[in-house]
Design a protein around this motif. Structure first.
Motif, PDB file in Angstrom:
ATOM      1  N   SER A  24      17.375  26.601  88.765  1.00  0.00           N
ATOM      2  CA  SER A  24      16.531  27.500  87.974  1.00  0.00           C
ATOM      3  C   SER A  24      17.254  28.791  87.614  1.00  0.00           C
ATOM      4  CB  SER A  24      15.238  27.818  88.737  1.00  0.00           C
ATOM      5  OG  SER A  24      15.517  28.424  89.984  1.00  0.00           O
ATOM      6  N   LEU A  25      18.050  29.334  88.540  1.00  0.00           N
ATOM      7  CA  LEU A  25      18.777  30.579  88.261  1.00  0.00           C
ATOM      8  C   LEU A  25      19.851  30.362  87.199  1.00  0.00           C
ATOM      9  CD1 LEU A  25      19.155  31.978  91.886  1.00  0.00           C
ATOM     10  CD2 LEU A  25      17.784  32.971  90.043  1.00  0.00           C
ATOM     11  N   THR A  26      20.484  29.198  87.216  1.00  0.00           N
ATOM     12  CA  THR A  26      21.484  28.890  86.188  1.00  0.00           C
ATOM     13  C   THR A  26      20.845  28.813  84.814  1.00  0.00           C
ATOM     14  OG1 THR A  26      22.806  27.640  87.790  1.00  0.00           O
ATOM     15  CG2 THR A  26      23.229  27.230  85.464  1.00  0.00           C
ATOM     16  N   LEU A  27      19.717  28.104  84.733  1.00  0.00           N
ATOM     17  CA  LEU A  27      19.012  27.994  83.456  1.00  0.00           C
ATOM     18  C   LEU A  27      18.474  29.345  83.007  1.00  0.00           C
ATOM     19  CD1 LEU A  27      17.044  24.660  84.004  1.00  0.00           C
ATOM     20  CD2 LEU A  27      19.038  25.024  82.554  1.00  0.00           C
ATOM     21  N   TRP A  28      18.046  30.154  83.971  1.00  0.00           N
ATOM     22  CA  TRP A  28      17.540  31.499  83.648  1.00  0.00           C
ATOM     23  C   TRP A  28      18.626  32.353  82.994  1.00  0.00           C
ATOM     24  CZ3 TRP A  28      19.187  36.180  85.906  1.00  0.00           C
ATOM     25  CH2 TRP A  28      18.416  37.300  85.583  1.00  0.00           C
ATOM     26  N   LEU A  30      21.310  31.207  81.381  1.00  0.00           N
ATOM     27  CA  LEU A  30      21.616  30.628  80.065  1.00  0.00           C
ATOM     28  C   LEU A  30      20.517  30.922  79.049  1.00  0.00           C
ATOM     29  CD1 LEU A  30      23.013  27.155  81.189  1.00  0.00           C
ATOM     30  CD2 LEU A  30      24.318  29.075  80.269  1.00  0.00           C
ATOM     31  N   GLN A  31      19.286  31.055  79.523  1.00  0.00           N
ATOM     32  CA  GLN A  31      18.172  31.343  78.621  1.00  0.00           C
ATOM     33  C   GLN A  31      18.330  32.704  77.962  1.00  0.00           C
ATOM     34  OE1 GLN A  31      15.978  29.321  77.640  1.00  0.00           O
ATOM     35  NE2 GLN A  31      14.473  30.612  76.613  1.00  0.00           N
ATOM     36  N   GLY A  32      19.142  33.566  78.553  1.00  0.00           N
ATOM     37  CA  GLY A  32      19.390  34.869  77.943  1.00  0.00           C
ATOM     38  C   GLY A  32      19.949  34.767  76.543  1.00  0.00           C
ATOM     39  N   LYS A  33      20.676  33.675  76.250  1.00  0.00           N
ATOM     40  CA  LYS A  33      21.262  33.485  74.930  1.00  0.00           C
ATOM     41  C   LYS A  33      20.217  33.152  73.870  1.00  0.00           C
ATOM     42  CE  LYS A  33      24.371  30.403  76.154  1.00  0.00           C
ATOM     43  NZ  LYS A  33      25.543  29.498  76.044  1.00  0.00           N
ATOM     44  N   HIS A  34      18.979  32.931  74.297  1.00  0.00           N
ATOM     45  CA  HIS A  34      17.911  32.586  73.353  1.00  0.00           C
ATOM     46  C   HIS A  34      16.795  33.631  73.351  1.00  0.00           C
ATOM     47  CE1 HIS A  34      19.778  28.635  72.976  1.00  0.00           C
ATOM     48  NE2 HIS A  34      19.817  28.574  74.291  1.00  0.00           N
ATOM     49  N   ARG A  45      19.678  40.990  70.499  1.00  0.00           N
ATOM     50  CA  ARG A  45      21.035  40.945  71.069  1.00  0.00           C
ATOM     51  C   ARG A  45      21.079  39.908  72.180  1.00  0.00           C
ATOM     52  NH1 ARG A  45      19.043  46.036  69.030  1.00  0.00           N
ATOM     53  NH2 ARG A  45      18.356  46.440  71.150  1.00  0.00           N
ATOM     54  N   PRO A  46      20.950  38.618  71.857  1.00  0.00           N
ATOM     55  CA  PRO A  46      20.893  37.591  72.901  1.00  0.00           C
ATOM     56  C   PRO A  46      22.148  37.509  73.752  1.00  0.00           C
ATOM     57  CG  PRO A  46      21.149  36.584  70.734  1.00  0.00           C
ATOM     58  CD  PRO A  46      20.856  38.037  70.507  1.00  0.00           C
ATOM     59  N   LEU A  47      23.327  37.714  73.168  1.00  0.00           N
ATOM     60  CA  LEU A  47      24.549  37.636  73.964  1.00  0.00           C
ATOM     61  C   LEU A  47      24.640  38.796  74.951  1.00  0.00           C
ATOM     62  CD1 LEU A  47      27.200  36.427  71.354  1.00  0.00           C
ATOM     63  CD2 LEU A  47      25.909  35.098  73.037  1.00  0.00           C
ATOM     64  N   VAL A  49      21.960  40.158  76.359  1.00  0.00           N
ATOM     65  CA  VAL A  49      21.019  39.760  77.415  1.00  0.00           C
ATOM     66  C   VAL A  49      21.669  38.732  78.328  1.00  0.00           C
ATOM     67  CG1 VAL A  49      18.781  38.705  77.906  1.00  0.00           C
ATOM     68  CG2 VAL A  49      19.028  40.246  75.949  1.00  0.00           C
ATOM     69  N   PHE A  50      22.403  37.787  77.750  1.00  0.00           N
ATOM     70  CA  PHE A  50      23.081  36.766  78.535  1.00  0.00           C
ATOM     71  C   PHE A  50      24.085  37.398  79.494  1.00  0.00           C
ATOM     72  CE2 PHE A  50      26.754  33.631  78.521  1.00  0.00           C
ATOM     73  CZ  PHE A  50      26.242  32.861  79.550  1.00  0.00           C
ATOM     74  N   ALA A  51      24.900  38.328  78.985  1.00  0.00           N
ATOM     75  CA  ALA A  51      25.887  39.000  79.835  1.00  0.00           C
ATOM     76  C   ALA A  51      25.203  39.810  80.930  1.00  0.00           C
ATOM     77  CB  ALA A  51      26.779  39.902  78.987  1.00  0.00           C
ATOM     78  N   GLU A  52      24.110  40.489  80.595  1.00  0.00           N
ATOM     79  CA  GLU A  52      23.388  41.283  81.588  1.00  0.00           C
ATOM     80  C   GLU A  52      22.803  40.390  82.687  1.00  0.00           C
ATOM     81  OE1 GLU A  52      21.798  45.149  79.081  1.00  0.00           O
ATOM     82  OE2 GLU A  52      20.665  43.280  78.991  1.00  0.00           O
ATOM     83  N   ARG A  53      22.336  39.208  82.305  1.00  0.00           N
ATOM     84  CA  ARG A  53      21.778  38.298  83.307  1.00  0.00           C
ATOM     85  C   ARG A  53      22.863  37.753  84.222  1.00  0.00           C
ATOM     86  NH1 ARG A  53      16.629  34.767  81.074  1.00  0.00           N
ATOM     87  NH2 ARG A  53      15.375  36.567  80.419  1.00  0.00           N
ATOM     88  N   LEU A  54      24.044  37.493  83.678  1.00  0.00           N
ATOM     89  CA  LEU A  54      25.139  37.043  84.529  1.00  0.00           C
ATOM     90  C   LEU A  54      25.493  38.103  85.560  1.00  0.00           C
ATOM     91  CD1 LEU A  54      27.575  35.339  81.984  1.00  0.00           C
ATOM     92  CD2 LEU A  54      26.076  34.214  83.642  1.00  0.00           C
TER      93      LEU A  54
END
Length: 314
Positions: A24-28, A30-34, A45-47, A49-54
């Protein structure tokens, strides 16, 4: 297990619990890109958000190792593997600097879009948003206040891109706030405000591109636009009732109108749309859409440790 994470109800199957948490954390992440409101960059700014989630996920896993179920390390291996992978993002100095810069630049940009009442966050129209019907005087005042901030804030004053934005506001200020045009309509006098953006034209071409993609499956329209007849875009006028009334000139429909022109052959091209297969395990989609999922996973592990201590005491 998705329900267990959602309700923070720990299970004795620690191997399944850690595996579901890593999944679930991995998908969470990756979901930042959407993420976004459908506006597209730079409004969304999906990318970023994705970087911030990583980065957030890496910090969470590092700080939460003590919460992992004690025992067989093999059971915790999915979480350790995930922690090792996402740690690369938090150790990447260049990425961290880019994220910090994009954060404050996004905040500055959002102040301008708020002042101009265009594509505000949380809107439901996506790129078809035409702005809110605010009084032009209040919009002008908001932009003027934003322009003053560009001069007052030392950080923005020293920033080349911010000053370039200030120059653009000064250059096109009169066009942004042009006086309305008074026209007479059957209902009386009406005011038409000139468009502050080229969004109407962009909406038109986005609609053409969508239709082309549905028919051909090809996302590129470069060759199509080059070979298109000059009057082809006028077909969009068929969606306008007033235009159709003039075109039909008393006829019931286009078929009756074309009948006067002689025989015609119409070929209907249909494209099969292939539905996207949902590959997520049941129950996990609501989890990955939750912006605070790491906290829920932490609650799950905390609950597990509390139950383990209670069982040992008993």
């Amino acid at each position: 297990m998705a329900e267990a994470i959602k309700t923070a109800e720990a299970t004795q199957n620690t191997g399944l619990m850690t595996l579901a948490s890593a999944y679930s954390l991995t998908l969470w992440a990756l979901q930042g890109k959407h993420c976004g409101d459908g506006y597209g960059f730079p409004f969304d700014r999906p990318l970023l958000v994705f970087a911030e989630r990583l980065i957030e996920l890496s910090a969470f896993l590092t700080d939460s190792i003590h919460l992992f179920p004690a025992g067989d390390r093999q059971e915790n291996q999915p979480l350790f593997n995930l922690a090792r992978i996402v740690s690369r993002a938090r150790k990447d100095i260049g990425l961290l600097q880019a994220v910090m810069e994009l954060r404050w630049r996004s905040q500055t940009f959002d102040l301008l879009r708020k002042a101009m009442r265009i594509a505000l966050p949380g809107g439901g129209n996506g790129l078809n948003d035409d702005g809110t019907p605010e009084v032009m005087v209040s919009i002008r005042q908001g932009v003027a206040q934003f322009r003053e901030e560009l001069e007052k804030d030392p950080k923005l004053t020293a920033d080349r891109l911010s000053q370039k934005m200030a120059e653009q506001i000064d250059k096109y200020g009169d066009k942004l706030f042009a006086d309305p045009i008074e026209v007479m309509t059957p209902q009386g006098k009406a005011s038409i405000y000139p468009q502050r953006t080229n969004n109407i034209l962009e909406q038109f071409f986005r609609g053409m591109r969508r239709g082309h993609r549905r028919k051909t499956g090809n996302n590129s329209m470069h060759r199509v636009l080059q070979t298109m007849l000059a009057d082809t875009p006028l077909v969009k006028n068929l969606d306008n009732p007033a235009y159709m009334e003039i075109l039909l000139d008393g006829k019931e429909n286009l078929a009756e109108l074309f009948a006067e022109l002689g025989p015609s052959w119409i070929t209907n091209a249909t494209a099969e749309s292939q539905s996207e297969t949902d590959r997520l395990l049941p129950g996990f989609r609501p989890l990955i859409n939750n912006p605070t999922l790491p906290k829920q996973v932490a609650q799950l592990f905390t609950r597990y440790l509390e139950q383990s201590k209670s069982n040992r005491i008993l």
